[in-house]
Design a protein around this motif. Sequence first.
Motif, PDB file in Angstrom:
ATOM      1  N   PHE A   7       0.646  -1.153  -0.062  1.00 50.93           N
ATOM      2  CA  PHE A   7       0.017  -0.031  -0.076  1.00 50.93           C
ATOM      3  C   PHE A   7       0.890   1.269   0.028  1.00 50.93           C
ATOM      4  O   PHE A   7       0.209   2.343  -0.156  1.00 50.93           O
ATOM      5  N   ASN A   9       3.785   3.601  -2.048  1.00 53.45           N
ATOM      6  CA  ASN A   9       3.726   4.140  -3.313  1.00 53.45           C
ATOM      7  C   ASN A   9       4.926   3.573  -4.062  1.00 53.45           C
ATOM      8  O   ASN A   9       5.340   4.058  -4.911  1.00 53.45           O
ATOM      9  N   PRO A  22       1.629   3.433  -9.196  1.00 52.42           N
ATOM     10  CA  PRO A  22       0.480   4.286  -8.308  1.00 52.42           C
ATOM     11  C   PRO A  22       0.336   5.617  -8.819  1.00 52.42           C
ATOM     12  O   PRO A  22       0.896   6.354  -9.244  1.00 52.42           O
ATOM     13  N   CYS A  60      -9.990   8.122  -5.243  1.00 54.63           N
ATOM     14  CA  CYS A  60      -9.044   6.963  -5.333  1.00 54.63           C
ATOM     15  C   CYS A  60      -8.064   7.188  -4.340  1.00 54.63           C
ATOM     16  O   CYS A  60      -7.838   5.992  -3.854  1.00 54.63           O
ATOM     17  N   PHE A  61      -7.884   8.164  -3.893  1.00 59.39           N
ATOM     18  CA  PHE A  61      -6.932   8.460  -2.813  1.00 59.39           C
ATOM     19  C   PHE A  61      -7.460   8.041  -1.628  1.00 59.39           C
ATOM     20  O   PHE A  61      -6.984   7.289  -0.548  1.00 59.39           O
ATOM     21  N   LYS A  64      -7.563   4.178  -1.184  1.00 54.81           N
ATOM     22  CA  LYS A  64      -6.263   3.640  -1.117  1.00 54.81           C
ATOM     23  C   LYS A  64      -5.909   3.839   0.363  1.00 54.81           C
ATOM     24  O   LYS A  64      -5.399   2.803   0.886  1.00 54.81           O
ATOM     25  N   SER A  65      -6.131   5.079   1.082  1.00 61.21           N
ATOM     26  CA  SER A  65      -5.745   5.289   2.479  1.00 61.21           C
ATOM     27  C   SER A  65      -6.547   4.003   3.333  1.00 61.21           C
ATOM     28  O   SER A  65      -5.963   3.829   4.355  1.00 61.21           O
ATOM     29  N   LYS A  67      -7.090   1.289   2.514  1.00 61.52           N
ATOM     30  CA  LYS A  67      -6.782  -0.059   1.825  1.00 61.52           C
ATOM     31  C   LYS A  67      -7.834  -0.910   1.347  1.00 61.52           C
ATOM     32  O   LYS A  67      -7.875  -2.147   1.587  1.00 61.52           O
ATOM     33  N   TYR A  70      -6.431  -0.105  -4.744  1.00 62.78           N
ATOM     34  CA  TYR A  70      -5.184   0.488  -5.137  1.00 62.78           C
ATOM     35  C   TYR A  70      -5.069   0.899  -6.456  1.00 62.78           C
ATOM     36  O   TYR A  70      -5.201   0.064  -7.203  1.00 62.78           O
ATOM     37  N   PRO A  71      -5.284   2.321  -6.640  1.00 59.02           N
ATOM     38  CA  PRO A  71      -5.219   2.814  -7.969  1.00 59.02           C
ATOM     39  C   PRO A  71      -4.064   3.030  -8.854  1.00 59.02           C
ATOM     40  O   PRO A  71      -3.043   3.461  -8.056  1.00 59.02           O
ATOM     41  N   MET A  87      -7.258  -0.775 -11.310  1.00 58.13           N
ATOM     42  CA  MET A  87      -7.129  -0.745  -9.895  1.00 58.13           C
ATOM     43  C   MET A  87      -6.930  -2.167  -9.517  1.00 58.13           C
ATOM     44  O   MET A  87      -7.604  -3.015 -10.064  1.00 58.13           O
ATOM     45  N   GLY A  89      -8.669  -4.175  -6.066  1.00 55.81           N
ATOM     46  CA  GLY A  89      -9.556  -3.768  -5.219  1.00 55.81           C
ATOM     47  C   GLY A  89     -10.182  -5.430  -4.518  1.00 55.81           C
ATOM     48  O   GLY A  89      -9.743  -6.362  -4.879  1.00 55.81           O
TER      49      GLY A  89
END
Length: 186
Positions: A7, A9, A22, A60-61, A64-65, A67, A70-71, A87, A89
């Motif tokens: 997770f 970058n 990423p 997207c962000f 991702k934060s 979890k 993951y774009p 992504m 997912g």
Amino acid sequence: MDYEKFFSNELIIQNDFVLIRPLKETDIDSIESISYSEALGEFGARVKNKNDLKEYFDYCFSVKSKKVLYPFIIIEKENQQPVGITMFGNIDFYNKRLEIGWTWIAEKFQGTGINGICKNLLLDCCFYEIGLRRVEFKIDIKNIKSQRSIEKLGAIKEGLLRNYNIQSYGESEGTYVYSILKEEWK
């Protein structure tokens, strides 16, 4: 694989033709140049201007934060042009599975084979680098083009989830679930 590193970058997937890395906030301007087209399907129906694109990036962000997803941005290496977004997912490391999806490819790259190249690279990463045992794909019942594309990769259609999603364009009649298992992947 160190799942915390997953997770961060640091996950880079590439070959001679494409770079899948990423997604970053600074990618918004390069993605904007290929974002507004009805040929982008659901993404094109949802993202019509810079504000919509910013909201999409924020989403997207955010996921991702948490979890959840993951774009990635897809970049064509020869000209360093953005191709689209994809992504990982529904990530479940305990059960060694995830889903590949939420993919859109710029109109000028559709039909060039670049989506297949990307899916092959992503699958190789899933099975050989991350160590997963199953990769899933979920495709709207009306998206025949994507169904055929995934079937060409060797994915098995497992079933139909009826009235599964409400898409940006309205209620979906259903979503097909496909999968590829590690032992089925070349």
